[in-house]
Design a protein around this motif. Sequence first.
Motif, PDB file in Angstrom:
ATOM      1  N   LEU A 115      41.989  23.563  43.850  1.00 17.27           N
ATOM      2  CA  LEU A 115      41.423  22.240  44.217  1.00 17.27           C
ATOM      3  C   LEU A 115      43.008  21.360  44.123  1.00 17.27           C
ATOM      4  N   THR A 116      43.395  22.029  42.690  1.00 13.52           N
ATOM      5  CA  THR A 116      44.968  20.992  42.777  1.00 13.52           C
ATOM      6  C   THR A 116      45.509  21.305  44.181  1.00 13.52           C
ATOM      7  N   ARG A 117      45.886  22.646  44.469  1.00 10.74           N
ATOM      8  CA  ARG A 117      47.398  22.764  44.869  1.00 10.74           C
ATOM      9  C   ARG A 117      46.690  22.245  46.492  1.00 10.74           C
ATOM     10  N   ASN A 118      45.623  22.555  46.685  1.00 11.53           N
ATOM     11  CA  ASN A 118      45.149  22.043  48.205  1.00 11.53           C
ATOM     12  C   ASN A 118      45.355  20.477  48.253  1.00 11.53           C
ATOM     13  N   VAL A 119      45.215  19.674  47.225  1.00 14.88           N
ATOM     14  CA  VAL A 119      45.380  18.349  47.403  1.00 14.88           C
ATOM     15  C   VAL A 119      46.462  17.505  47.488  1.00 14.88           C
ATOM     16  N   LEU A 120      47.549  18.673  46.513  1.00 11.93           N
ATOM     17  CA  LEU A 120      48.936  18.473  47.136  1.00 11.93           C
ATOM     18  C   LEU A 120      49.549  19.142  47.608  1.00 11.93           C
ATOM     19  N   LYS A 121      49.681  19.263  48.674  1.00  9.42           N
ATOM     20  CA  LYS A 121      49.657  20.919  49.615  1.00  9.42           C
ATOM     21  C   LYS A 121      51.185  19.876  50.454  1.00  9.42           C
ATOM     22  N   GLU A 122      50.442  18.440  50.600  1.00 10.53           N
ATOM     23  CA  GLU A 122      51.705  18.074  51.616  1.00 10.53           C
ATOM     24  C   GLU A 122      52.375  17.535  50.795  1.00 10.53           C
ATOM     25  N   PRO A 124      56.219  17.318  48.788  1.00 11.96           N
ATOM     26  CA  PRO A 124      57.937  18.757  48.373  1.00 11.96           C
ATOM     27  C   PRO A 124      57.495  19.088  46.905  1.00 11.96           C
ATOM     28  N   ILE A 125      56.432  18.183  45.884  1.00  9.81           N
ATOM     29  CA  ILE A 125      56.333  18.638  44.294  1.00  9.81           C
ATOM     30  C   ILE A 125      55.785  19.564  43.848  1.00  9.81           C
ATOM     31  N   SER A 126      55.051  20.430  45.793  1.00 10.69           N
ATOM     32  CA  SER A 126      53.394  21.378  45.241  1.00 10.69           C
ATOM     33  C   SER A 126      54.596  22.510  45.319  1.00 10.69           C
ATOM     34  N   LEU A 127      53.980  23.708  44.807  1.00  7.28           N
ATOM     35  CA  LEU A 127      55.025  25.203  44.562  1.00  7.28           C
ATOM     36  C   LEU A 127      54.040  25.520  46.091  1.00  7.28           C
ATOM     37  N   ASN A 128      54.516  26.388  46.874  1.00  5.56           N
ATOM     38  CA  ASN A 128      54.335  27.561  47.579  1.00  5.56           C
ATOM     39  C   ASN A 128      52.766  28.030  47.114  1.00  5.56           C
ATOM     40  N   TYR A 129      52.428  28.641  48.010  1.00  8.00           N
ATOM     41  CA  TYR A 129      50.907  29.741  47.550  1.00  8.00           C
ATOM     42  C   TYR A 129      50.092  30.454  48.477  1.00  8.00           C
ATOM     43  N   LEU A 130      49.576  30.805  48.069  1.00  7.65           N
ATOM     44  CA  LEU A 130      48.777  31.431  48.785  1.00  7.65           C
ATOM     45  C   LEU A 130      47.306  32.062  48.080  1.00  7.65           C
ATOM     46  N   ILE A 131      46.531  32.287  48.704  1.00  6.85           N
ATOM     47  CA  ILE A 131      44.718  31.979  48.085  1.00  6.85           C
ATOM     48  C   ILE A 131      44.242  33.824  48.506  1.00  6.85           C
ATOM     49  N   TYR A 132      44.611  34.144  47.625  1.00 14.25           N
ATOM     50  CA  TYR A 132      43.234  35.687  47.414  1.00 14.25           C
ATOM     51  C   TYR A 132      41.882  35.689  47.246  1.00 14.25           C
ATOM     52  N   ASN A 248      58.540   8.075  39.080  1.00  8.29           N
ATOM     53  CA  ASN A 248      58.050   8.730  40.289  1.00  8.29           C
ATOM     54  C   ASN A 248      57.286   9.925  41.075  1.00  8.29           C
ATOM     55  N   ALA A 249      57.633  10.610  40.205  1.00 10.86           N
ATOM     56  CA  ALA A 249      56.534  12.037  40.659  1.00 10.86           C
ATOM     57  C   ALA A 249      55.494  12.182  40.037  1.00 10.86           C
ATOM     58  N   VAL A 250      55.242  11.436  39.145  1.00  9.07           N
ATOM     59  CA  VAL A 250      54.363  12.187  38.346  1.00  9.07           C
ATOM     60  C   VAL A 250      52.942  10.072  39.099  1.00  9.07           C
ATOM     61  N   SER A 251      53.474   9.186  39.023  1.00  4.34           N
ATOM     62  CA  SER A 251      52.501   8.428  40.027  1.00  4.34           C
ATOM     63  C   SER A 251      52.314   9.165  41.911  1.00  4.34           C
ATOM     64  N   SER A 252      53.239  10.277  41.800  1.00  2.35           N
ATOM     65  CA  SER A 252      53.260  10.113  43.344  1.00  2.35           C
ATOM     66  C   SER A 252      51.799  11.174  43.235  1.00  2.35           C
ATOM     67  N   ILE A 253      51.496  12.029  42.232  1.00  2.00           N
ATOM     68  CA  ILE A 253      50.407  13.251  42.429  1.00  2.00           C
ATOM     69  C   ILE A 253      49.110  12.423  41.696  1.00  2.00           C
ATOM     70  N   TRP A 275      61.613  18.299  41.428  1.00  2.00           N
ATOM     71  CA  TRP A 275      60.631  17.832  40.328  1.00  2.00           C
ATOM     72  C   TRP A 275      59.300  19.061  41.125  1.00  2.00           C
ATOM     73  N   LYS A 276      58.431  20.089  39.901  1.00  5.11           N
ATOM     74  CA  LYS A 276      58.105  20.903  40.988  1.00  5.11           C
ATOM     75  C   LYS A 276      56.288  21.258  39.962  1.00  5.11           C
ATOM     76  N   LEU A 277      55.542  21.029  40.207  1.00  4.56           N
ATOM     77  CA  LEU A 277      54.354  20.606  39.284  1.00  4.56           C
ATOM     78  C   LEU A 277      53.484  22.058  39.082  1.00  4.56           C
ATOM     79  N   ILE A 278      54.109  22.337  37.545  1.00  2.00           N
ATOM     80  CA  ILE A 278      53.330  24.166  37.660  1.00  2.00           C
ATOM     81  C   ILE A 278      51.091  23.659  37.426  1.00  2.00           C
TER      82      ILE A 278
END
Length: 409
Positions: A115-122, A124-132, A248-253, A275-278
Amino acid sequence: MDTIVFIETNKSGSSREAIKAANNLNFFTVLLTCRKKFLKDRSEFPDVHEMIFTDINDYDNLVTVIEKLKKTRKNIKGIFSFIDPFVYVAARLSEEFCQSDISTDAIYHMEDKILTRNVLKELPISLNYLIYKPTESLSSFLKTKEINFPLIVKSPKSTGSKDVLLAKDESELISSMHTLLKKLPNEEILLEEYVDGPQYLVEVLVHNERVHIIAVIEQEITLFERFIVTGYSLLGKLNDSLSHSLFNAVSSIIQAFGMKNGACHLELRKANEGWKLIEINPRISGGAMNRMIEIGHGINLVQETMQLMMGNEPSLTKKDYKYVYAHYLTVESKGKLIQVTGKERSSNYRGIEEVYIKPKKGAILQPPTSMGHRYGYILASSYYKETARRRALEAAKEISFKIATTDLT
């Protein structure tokens, strides 16, 4: 009487310090737990005024328990949990019984990594991801998806580095997915790109939509069988560049999650592209984090989190800017603990704030596969970053875990 209800705790660390803080604020404290061992060790919880053994995984049962508490003339001011996965549950209950203004929807999405990845997918701070999905054929999934190595394979509900695996090629990916599917057969699996770079942990409180960065901590990560954080360096003062870019990174999240009131900590890596959110979790970090912030900045973060959640003004002014280093203790082999030596000697080193040893004699210890397999820590402080680290590491040399590797019965 004014009462705070806690849903689960650990014997030490941030969750336990929250109970102690509530006690110090003169609240009557109630702990709801499913750990029978806590009832046996009741004398070790003097800060818990009432301990109730119950099913904390059943929401309706928790409602019933709290309603019974209210009938005993307890004025419930807050319901909290600093333990996964009960942060959202506690927030819902607090909203229902205490009319708290907590961002429960944001907390719900932060607790689940997909759900976190879906919220942040747009962003640039998000990681590329796949869901199995477990209903899919693994072979067709691997054939039809564009997969770049290395990558991280994890359960969406993983905590403390449990169920988080590194895959450097296809064979390791298949092995990792089989491992998770065997353990969690009906759960989705999250595949994330792996990014390199220094990793920071950022402790945040959000009050009336205003983002407060309480502490920034550099993490030292060691790859055992899993990624384990063995060192935390709380930074004193940040340079302007780091401070502004992090804010700035934290505020955008926070804005993406729509959090208006709440607490969270973020793990961020500084990659070449920014910055990339882990990870993000809707609570303070566990372990020694609250103590580190208290030593370094004079803020008791669990206490101020509770004040915020109860609708009070949190006190977030930093009183100091010390560097604090936490070195976590691990073992190299599995065995039964016979004795721990050196605690008093290490405590006497200059700048040592606390030496904590977790296991008791007879406990079975093992090399770490999760954060739970860290068996103590040493906190050291200084107004110089490297001095704090050096002091902790030097004091740690005094600590020795004597283990019997043959008799594990």
